[in-house]
Design a protein around this motif. Structure first.
Motif, PDB file in Angstrom:
ATOM      1  N   PRO A 296      -6.195   8.114   3.733  1.00 45.34           N
ATOM      2  CA  PRO A 296      -7.578   8.236   3.103  1.00 45.34           C
ATOM      3  C   PRO A 296      -9.012   7.530   3.757  1.00 45.34           C
ATOM      4  O   PRO A 296     -10.092   7.751   3.425  1.00 45.34           O
ATOM      5  CB  PRO A 296      -6.899   7.194   1.478  1.00 45.34           C
ATOM      6  CG  PRO A 296      -5.949   6.875   2.179  1.00 45.34           C
ATOM      7  CD  PRO A 296      -5.222   7.412   3.385  1.00 45.34           C
ATOM      8  N   VAL A 297      -8.739   6.646   4.558  1.00 39.28           N
ATOM      9  CA  VAL A 297      -9.566   5.816   4.586  1.00 39.28           C
ATOM     10  C   VAL A 297     -10.087   6.803   6.053  1.00 39.28           C
ATOM     11  O   VAL A 297     -11.494   6.549   6.333  1.00 39.28           O
ATOM     12  CB  VAL A 297      -8.922   4.381   5.659  1.00 39.28           C
ATOM     13  CG1 VAL A 297      -9.569   4.285   7.149  1.00 39.28           C
ATOM     14  CG2 VAL A 297      -9.239   3.655   5.324  1.00 39.28           C
ATOM     15  N   PHE A 298      -9.807   7.607   7.175  1.00 36.86           N
ATOM     16  CA  PHE A 298      -9.947   8.883   7.951  1.00 36.86           C
ATOM     17  C   PHE A 298     -10.069   9.856   7.285  1.00 36.86           C
ATOM     18  O   PHE A 298     -10.986  10.870   7.473  1.00 36.86           O
ATOM     19  CB  PHE A 298      -8.940   8.549   8.898  1.00 36.86           C
ATOM     20  CG  PHE A 298      -9.183   7.103   9.864  1.00 36.86           C
ATOM     21  CD1 PHE A 298     -10.531   6.868  10.971  1.00 36.86           C
ATOM     22  CD2 PHE A 298      -9.005   6.122   9.918  1.00 36.86           C
ATOM     23  CE1 PHE A 298     -10.890   5.922  11.950  1.00 36.86           C
ATOM     24  CE2 PHE A 298      -8.531   5.161  10.473  1.00 36.86           C
ATOM     25  CZ  PHE A 298      -9.680   4.859  11.056  1.00 36.86           C
TER      26      PHE A 298
ATOM     27  N   PRO B 165      -0.062   5.964   4.413  1.00 35.97           N
ATOM     28  CA  PRO B 165      -1.239   5.818   3.337  1.00 35.97           C
ATOM     29  C   PRO B 165      -2.007   4.973   3.724  1.00 35.97           C
ATOM     30  O   PRO B 165      -2.991   5.085   2.886  1.00 35.97           O
ATOM     31  CB  PRO B 165       0.267   5.240   2.694  1.00 35.97           C
ATOM     32  CG  PRO B 165       1.624   5.137   3.523  1.00 35.97           C
ATOM     33  CD  PRO B 165       1.166   5.460   4.981  1.00 35.97           C
ATOM     34  N   ILE B 166      -2.670   4.348   4.310  1.00 39.35           N
ATOM     35  CA  ILE B 166      -3.680   3.603   4.438  1.00 39.35           C
ATOM     36  C   ILE B 166      -4.469   4.407   5.647  1.00 39.35           C
ATOM     37  O   ILE B 166      -5.541   4.996   5.286  1.00 39.35           O
ATOM     38  CB  ILE B 166      -3.365   2.544   5.373  1.00 39.35           C
ATOM     39  CG1 ILE B 166      -2.306   1.109   4.603  1.00 39.35           C
ATOM     40  CG2 ILE B 166      -4.761   2.222   6.175  1.00 39.35           C
ATOM     41  CD1 ILE B 166      -2.634   0.155   5.555  1.00 39.35           C
ATOM     42  N   LEU B 167      -3.577   4.728   6.626  1.00 36.82           N
ATOM     43  CA  LEU B 167      -4.838   5.554   8.277  1.00 36.82           C
ATOM     44  C   LEU B 167      -5.099   7.468   7.236  1.00 36.82           C
ATOM     45  O   LEU B 167      -6.844   7.334   7.313  1.00 36.82           O
ATOM     46  CB  LEU B 167      -4.235   6.591   8.713  1.00 36.82           C
ATOM     47  CG  LEU B 167      -3.514   5.172   9.295  1.00 36.82           C
ATOM     48  CD1 LEU B 167      -2.139   5.767  10.822  1.00 36.82           C
ATOM     49  CD2 LEU B 167      -4.828   4.498  10.305  1.00 36.82           C
TER      50      LEU B 167
ATOM     51  N   LEU C  98      -5.353   1.455  -3.489  1.00 42.00           N
ATOM     52  CA  LEU C  98      -6.639   0.915  -2.158  1.00 42.00           C
ATOM     53  C   LEU C  98      -7.535   1.179  -2.580  1.00 42.00           C
ATOM     54  O   LEU C  98      -8.789   0.236  -2.166  1.00 42.00           O
ATOM     55  CB  LEU C  98      -6.268   1.291  -1.029  1.00 42.00           C
ATOM     56  CG  LEU C  98      -6.184   0.583   0.075  1.00 42.00           C
ATOM     57  CD1 LEU C  98      -6.604  -0.908   0.471  1.00 42.00           C
ATOM     58  CD2 LEU C  98      -5.855   2.351   1.464  1.00 42.00           C
ATOM     59  N   PHE C  99      -7.862   2.659  -2.249  1.00 42.46           N
ATOM     60  CA  PHE C  99      -9.018   3.374  -2.039  1.00 42.46           C
ATOM     61  C   PHE C  99      -9.887   2.586  -2.609  1.00 42.46           C
ATOM     62  O   PHE C  99     -11.597   2.466  -1.355  1.00 42.46           O
ATOM     63  CB  PHE C  99      -8.946   4.287  -1.702  1.00 42.46           C
ATOM     64  CG  PHE C  99     -10.009   5.142  -1.158  1.00 42.46           C
ATOM     65  CD1 PHE C  99     -10.309   5.078   0.226  1.00 42.46           C
ATOM     66  CD2 PHE C  99     -11.262   5.309  -1.239  1.00 42.46           C
ATOM     67  CE1 PHE C  99     -10.774   5.508   0.877  1.00 42.46           C
ATOM     68  CE2 PHE C  99     -12.050   6.647  -0.741  1.00 42.46           C
ATOM     69  CZ  PHE C  99     -11.920   6.363   1.060  1.00 42.46           C
TER      70      PHE C  99
ATOM     71  N   SER D 192     -13.728   2.817   5.437  1.00 40.75           N
ATOM     72  CA  SER D 192     -14.601   4.290   5.694  1.00 40.75           C
ATOM     73  C   SER D 192     -15.599   3.973   6.444  1.00 40.75           C
ATOM     74  O   SER D 192     -16.432   5.105   7.269  1.00 40.75           O
ATOM     75  CB  SER D 192     -14.468   4.997   4.886  1.00 40.75           C
ATOM     76  OG  SER D 192     -12.850   5.639   4.293  1.00 40.75           O
TER      77      SER D 192
ATOM     78  N   GLY E 274     -11.157   0.931   0.805  1.00 42.15           N
ATOM     79  CA  GLY E 274     -10.944   1.354   1.178  1.00 42.15           C
ATOM     80  C   GLY E 274     -12.517   1.961   1.879  1.00 42.15           C
ATOM     81  O   GLY E 274     -12.571   2.681   3.097  1.00 42.15           O
TER      82      GLY E 274
ATOM     83  N   ILE F 105       0.911  -1.267   0.058  1.00 40.56           N
ATOM     84  CA  ILE F 105       0.408  -0.028   0.027  1.00 40.56           C
ATOM     85  C   ILE F 105       0.926   1.340  -0.218  1.00 40.56           C
ATOM     86  O   ILE F 105       0.303   2.271  -0.927  1.00 40.56           O
ATOM     87  CB  ILE F 105      -0.812   0.138   0.843  1.00 40.56           C
ATOM     88  CG1 ILE F 105      -2.327  -0.915   1.529  1.00 40.56           C
ATOM     89  CG2 ILE F 105      -1.943   1.496   1.657  1.00 40.56           C
ATOM     90  CD1 ILE F 105      -2.952  -1.403   2.030  1.00 40.56           C
TER      91      ILE F 105
ATOM     92  N   LEU G 174      -8.405  11.768   6.353  1.00 45.35           N
ATOM     93  CA  LEU G 174      -7.362  13.365   7.036  1.00 45.35           C
ATOM     94  C   LEU G 174      -6.458  13.900   6.123  1.00 45.35           C
ATOM     95  O   LEU G 174      -5.822  13.299   4.906  1.00 45.35           O
ATOM     96  CB  LEU G 174      -6.731  12.594   7.857  1.00 45.35           C
ATOM     97  CG  LEU G 174      -6.893  11.446   9.282  1.00 45.35           C
ATOM     98  CD1 LEU G 174      -5.718  10.626  10.094  1.00 45.35           C
ATOM     99  CD2 LEU G 174      -7.980  12.246   9.789  1.00 45.35           C
TER     100      LEU G 174
END
Lengths: 206, 206
Positions: free
Chosen positions: B171-173, B167-169, A115-116, A124, A120, A108, B175
């Motif tokens: 987009p997922v959250f 890179p995961i956090l 990913l998203f 979310s 993702g 990733i 920010l």
DNA sequence: GAAAGGTTTAACCAATTGGTTAAATTTTTT
DNA sequence: AAAAAATTTAACCAATTGGTTAAACCTTTC
């Protein structure tokens, strides 16, 4: 009679092993073919290129574990219960696939956009739901106010680090393989305690 | 007159950047030469092979950060103070070198033997000392009994994960870069709280 | 039994890449 | 100014590697 195991499956399993241990850059198509007990020509006959094969393996890895795991956080369930179930599943998952977390993080990092679109958005969604629950509980005063990122990062960090840092931890702390396994088992109980203590701590509430 | 910056240094800095971002497998000697503003022939003139260059960079990376960081744990100082200083330094270090933790973990995973002879023993020493302090405090009843591995893994996990999973956090959250930086700053205060709560928790003492 | 699809063999290609070499040029040292 | 060391140029080599091709050979299907 059809083959006992479909060749496609055989390839995917072999590729998964090789990719997870060597990463995309380090993996060799020949090694995958060997491990799948076929030849390179047939490998390319099934998956035209290394990129396509990798894409497939990577997405399967995520999709076969992600939903079940993060599904727990989306359920209607008391926070403490969620916490314990999530940690239990997560640590167990990593005990059985020790190379997975590093693999996922690496790939990733290498290509964040990919990913998203795929998983993702689902995660979310879960994060959003969890956020609501956290806010509600905080309003009731049962836990301190906390952002979802903070909570999730803490839980995952506590679970993931012992696995990805195994090659460092074992020699430095002089742990036998057995010691290390005990340590991992201990995490299943301890991580929820750490987190729950933190969530219900009064001393630093505002 | 000597060159403003020694060529050797220029090479090592360039190599460090490339290795850290691409890993040993993904790094290209040509890219390193370009970034150092010299040519491949000279690069090999200074460091005979990619392996030697990597070895040098990797060890420099460890040695320039490890001792100072783990030195904190070895000092004569109250536990809580150690905890706060360690987290502060550690998070700051990673803020400035975000690719380092993943790099170190990856390369040690790839070749675990190399570690111990060089810096492992020093860290083991520190771990031993910390173990004594933990035992003493536990005997006094100021903290719950705990193994050094458990404590160190928890602290490092809490600090490292937000960085390697950025890179995961993000987009997922959802920010922004600014949100993320605030999140990281928050860790400096929160991680010690989490750990200290856990260490001084009475409810699960035996 | 013929057609179709799966599988092997083995040779091959082109690109990448780590590394070398030798001569020429520039810079530093003495 | 001469010697030594640093640096460039540019061509080259050998190994690895992803990918292709074409013919032959099985196995399944119809």
């Amino acid at each position: 009679m059809t083959k006992d195991v479909s060749t496609e499956r055989k390839i995917l399993e072999a590729a998964r092993e090789v990719f997870i241990q060597q990463g995309m850059a380090g993996a060799r198509m020949q090694e995958i073919a060997d491990k799948a007990d076929i030849n390179k020509a047939l490998l390319h006959y099934y998956f035209r290129s290394k990129d396509l094969l990798f894409e497939r393996v990577f997405m399967e890895t995520l999709q076969s574990n992600g939903p079940a795991l993060f599904g727990i956080l989306g359920k209607e369930m008391p926070l403490k219960e969620k916490l314990m179930q999530f940690v239990e599943h997560y640590v167990e998952l990593m005990k059985n696939n020790p190379f997975m977390p590093l693999f996922v993080i690496n790939e990733i990092s290498r290509n964040p956009e990919k990913l998203f679109g795929k998983i993702g958005s689902q995660v979310s969604q879960v994060a959003l739901g969890l956020g609501l629950q956290l806010k509600a509980e905080a309003a009731k005063g049962t836990i301190r106010p906390i952002e979802p990122v903070d909570l999730i990062s803490s839980i995952m960090g506590l679970c993931v680090f012992p696995v990805i840092a195994k090659p460092i931890l074992r020699p430095v702390f002089g742990l036998s393989e057995e010691d290390y396994n005990k340590f991992l088992e201990r995490r299943k109980k301890e991580v929820p305690v750490i987190i729950w203590n933190y969530l219900t701590d009064k001393s630093t509430n505002e």
